[in-house]
Design a protein around this motif. Structure first.
Motif, PDB file in Angstrom:
ATOM      1  N   VAL A  20      -4.018  68.787  23.223  1.00 16.43           N
ATOM      2  CA  VAL A  20      -4.926  69.976  23.272  1.00 16.43           C
ATOM      3  C   VAL A  20      -6.178  69.756  22.298  1.00 16.43           C
ATOM      4  N   HIS A  21      -7.206  70.182  22.727  1.00 15.83           N
ATOM      5  CA  HIS A  21      -8.376  70.364  22.016  1.00 15.83           C
ATOM      6  C   HIS A  21      -8.791  71.675  21.159  1.00 15.83           C
ATOM      7  N   VAL A  22      -8.503  71.478  19.855  1.00 12.56           N
ATOM      8  CA  VAL A  22      -8.217  72.610  19.002  1.00 12.56           C
ATOM      9  C   VAL A  22      -9.895  72.754  18.346  1.00 12.56           C
ATOM     10  N   ILE A  23     -10.150  73.994  18.097  1.00 17.32           N
ATOM     11  CA  ILE A  23     -11.559  74.264  17.268  1.00 17.32           C
ATOM     12  C   ILE A  23     -10.960  75.362  16.345  1.00 17.32           C
ATOM     13  N   ILE A  31     -20.934  63.142  32.242  1.00 19.00           N
ATOM     14  CA  ILE A  31     -19.889  63.938  31.622  1.00 19.00           C
ATOM     15  C   ILE A  31     -20.693  65.225  31.015  1.00 19.00           C
ATOM     16  N   SER A  32     -20.284  66.411  31.327  1.00 21.01           N
ATOM     17  CA  SER A  32     -21.064  67.641  30.618  1.00 21.01           C
ATOM     18  C   SER A  32     -20.072  68.593  30.551  1.00 21.01           C
ATOM     19  N   TYR A  33     -19.433  68.575  29.371  1.00 22.50           N
ATOM     20  CA  TYR A  33     -18.544  69.799  29.021  1.00 22.50           C
ATOM     21  C   TYR A  33     -19.040  70.451  28.038  1.00 22.50           C
ATOM     22  N   SER A  34     -19.758  70.094  27.059  1.00 18.83           N
ATOM     23  CA  SER A  34     -20.348  71.010  26.028  1.00 18.83           C
ATOM     24  C   SER A  34     -21.488  71.636  26.438  1.00 18.83           C
ATOM     25  N   PRO A  35     -21.591  72.911  25.799  1.00 18.12           N
ATOM     26  CA  PRO A  35     -22.725  73.756  26.284  1.00 18.12           C
ATOM     27  C   PRO A  35     -24.173  73.075  26.503  1.00 18.12           C
ATOM     28  N   ASN A  36     -24.579  72.372  25.724  1.00 18.36           N
ATOM     29  CA  ASN A  36     -25.967  71.742  25.730  1.00 18.36           C
ATOM     30  C   ASN A  36     -25.902  70.930  27.031  1.00 18.36           C
ATOM     31  N   GLN A  50     -19.580  67.671  20.417  1.00 22.34           N
ATOM     32  CA  GLN A  50     -18.191  66.983  20.097  1.00 22.34           C
ATOM     33  C   GLN A  50     -17.480  67.184  21.602  1.00 22.34           C
ATOM     34  N   GLU A  51     -17.635  68.269  22.150  1.00 24.60           N
ATOM     35  CA  GLU A  51     -16.633  68.710  23.089  1.00 24.60           C
ATOM     36  C   GLU A  51     -16.646  67.683  24.211  1.00 24.60           C
ATOM     37  N   ASP A  52     -17.739  66.707  24.191  1.00 28.78           N
ATOM     38  CA  ASP A  52     -17.844  65.712  25.400  1.00 28.78           C
ATOM     39  C   ASP A  52     -17.192  64.552  24.808  1.00 28.78           C
ATOM     40  N   ILE A  53     -16.860  64.207  23.565  1.00 27.18           N
ATOM     41  CA  ILE A  53     -16.209  62.886  23.140  1.00 27.18           C
ATOM     42  C   ILE A  53     -15.016  62.606  23.641  1.00 27.18           C
ATOM     43  N   SER A  54     -14.102  63.673  23.760  1.00 22.85           N
ATOM     44  CA  SER A  54     -12.549  63.495  24.356  1.00 22.85           C
ATOM     45  C   SER A  54     -12.482  63.088  25.767  1.00 22.85           C
ATOM     46  N   TYR A  55     -13.471  63.739  26.623  1.00 26.50           N
ATOM     47  CA  TYR A  55     -13.569  63.504  27.951  1.00 26.50           C
ATOM     48  C   TYR A  55     -14.356  62.037  28.130  1.00 26.50           C
TER      49      TYR A  55
END
Length: 470
Positions: A93-96, A156-161, A331-336
């Motif tokens: 899991v990705h946790v914030i 790859i576009s999972y982060s809001p930006n 950072q959200e994009d890094i794991s993907y």
């Protein structure tokens, strides 16, 4: 009474929102005591909410419910922390963790939100298996699959930006307006340009990529605009088409546009305004139907102020600006991206390399000055050079592993199975060294580690092998 009724309505709405979230919502107080969890938490940890509420987050981690724990890091840093965890049930899991402060500046509650990466990874594995089956089918389907993977899935576009940019690309692709893509080196400007072209009505025509900084100044004009026969010594007898003509009907990607010489900027501006060019040494105007997309890692507005770039050309190019943020800010994009490149190079080199949890977190929390390109190159290197199936922290470049070790004060890094005594000695050595390097005093080391000064003195001598201990 009305206020009480309003409060009950708001509370009920909030309850509905929390319980409807597909992401885990896990709330603790400032001491780590669990106050609230939603149904997704129950599914993630396979444990009832009543068995979580009232427990301490640290104790749950020690019991193996999840690992590692973010609570002590947030408690010390007093800021939002992101990390990758593994649960007892084997999920990733990705946790914030986001702390909320009271009026005195102390942590009141911590809101943890988690997204299960396991299903995404399993889905990606299923897709890969399906692709292998399709390899035996007709070549047309294979070509289509390669086109989709290369030209569209690279984005790859999972982060809001990046999601905003993805929506922009969809809109921009439908029109022929000039686009200026900006961002640091390695952020993926070329991927954005490729996506715009391949989603547009020009997708069946050429996408010509020109690196304005890689072509010598003496040659760039003839490369872009071509030349007529006999223009200069060594020229082809029949002349030569330039890249504007080669891209006719398609897209011309002017990469590193900030490197274009000032004298050539005038000719480029004229081509953009008139949709026609003249070859070097020629007098005839040649009509062109080309979409222009430019990209740069420089501040063109600053260059305009300094007289290094034409203002009129800047405005002509900057009709639709797209700025791609550096990887460290999304950072959200890094794991993907890690998963994407790992799968890409495992497939390319017929490997089955995986990343340890420590490596995932080290990469996840690294600053990535070289952005996506640096991550891609590192993943290829790890797949090619690794002797073991699982990449360990010791396999990473020192600047990444050292950064992670310095930043992970609450984790003990063990690279292999060892005896309990060896593990205890390793932890003791880390603690003594860190404390002495920080405080430079055996008295202070004893105080912060809760041991007497004479014991601290002996252990500092033992682990640092020095006589000059204060």
């Amino acid at each position: 009474m009305d206020q009480l009724k309003d409060y009950e309505i708001i509370n009920k709405q909030l309850e509905t929102i929390i319980n409807s979230s597909l992401d885990e919502i896990f709330v603790t107080d400032g001491n780590g005591t669990v106050l609230r969890v939603n149904p997704t938490s129950e599914a993630l940890y396979e444990i009832k909410a009543k068995d979580l509420i009232g427990k301490n987050a640290q104790e749950l981690a020690k019991d193996g419910l999840y690992s590692p724990s973010l609570f002590p890091i947030i408690k010390e840093r007093k800021e939002k922390v992101s990390m990758i965890q593994r649960t007892r049930s084997g999920k990733t899991v990705h946790v914030i963790g986001n702390p909320v402060f009271n009026s005195e500046g102390n942590i009141d509650i911590i809101i943890f939100t988690s997204r299960d990466l396991t299903e995404i990874r399993e889905l990606r594995d299923k897709i890969e298996r399906t692709e292998h089956l399709l390899e035996s089918y007709q070549e047309e389907l294979a070509e289509l699959r390669r086109f989709q993977n290369k030209e569209q899935e690279d984005f790859i576009s999972y982060s809001p930006n990046m999601r905003k940019i993805s929506k922009m690309v969809e809109k921009i692709a439908k029109v022929d307006s000039t686009v200026l893509v900006t961002g640091k080196s390695g952020v993926g400007k070329g991927v954005i340009v490729s996506n715009i072209h391949h989603k547009s009505s020009r997708k069946d025509k050429p996408l010509i990529h020109v690196n304005c900084g890689a072509i010598p100044e003496s040659l760039i004009e003839t490369e872009l605009f071509g030349y007529e026969p006999g223009t200069f010594t060594g020229a082809k007898k029949q002349g030569k088409k330039g890249l504007f003509e080669e891209a006719d009907g398609g897209t011309l990607f002017l990469d590193e546009i900030g490197e274009m010489p000032l004298n050539l900027q005038v000719k480029l501006l004229k081509a953009l305004q008139e949709n026609s060019i003249q070859r070097v040494g020629g007098t005839k105007s040649i009509d062109i139907d080309v979409r222009i997309i430019a990209a740069t890692n420089k501040d063109l507005e600053q260059m305009v102020e300094e007289g290094l770039f034409r203002e009129d050309l800047f405005y002509r190019l900057n009709v639709i600006p797209i700025h791609i943020p550096p990887l460290r800010t999304r950072q959200e994009d890094i794991s993907y991206l890690m998963d994407y490149f790992l799968n890409k190079f495992n497939s390319k080199y017929n490997s089955s390399t995986i990343l340890s949890l420590e490596v995932e977190n080290a990469l996840f929390n690294y600053d990535w000055p070289g952005n996506v390109r640096e991550l891609e190159n590192l993943m290829e290197r790890l797949v090619v050079m690794s002797d073991d199936q699982e990449i360990q922290l010791k396999d990473l470049p020192r600047k990444i592993s050292n950064s992670f070790k310095e930043d992970s004060k609450y984790f003990v890094h063990l690279y292999d199975i060892c005896t309990l005594k060896q593990a205890q000695d390793a932890v003791e050595e880390q603690l003594i060294k860190k404390a002495y390097y920080k405080y430079k005093s055996s008295y202070k080391v004893g105080e912060v580690l809760g041991i007497n000064q004479s014991t601290a003195f002996r252990k500092i001598q033992k682990y640092l092998k020095t006589e000059s201990v204060d």
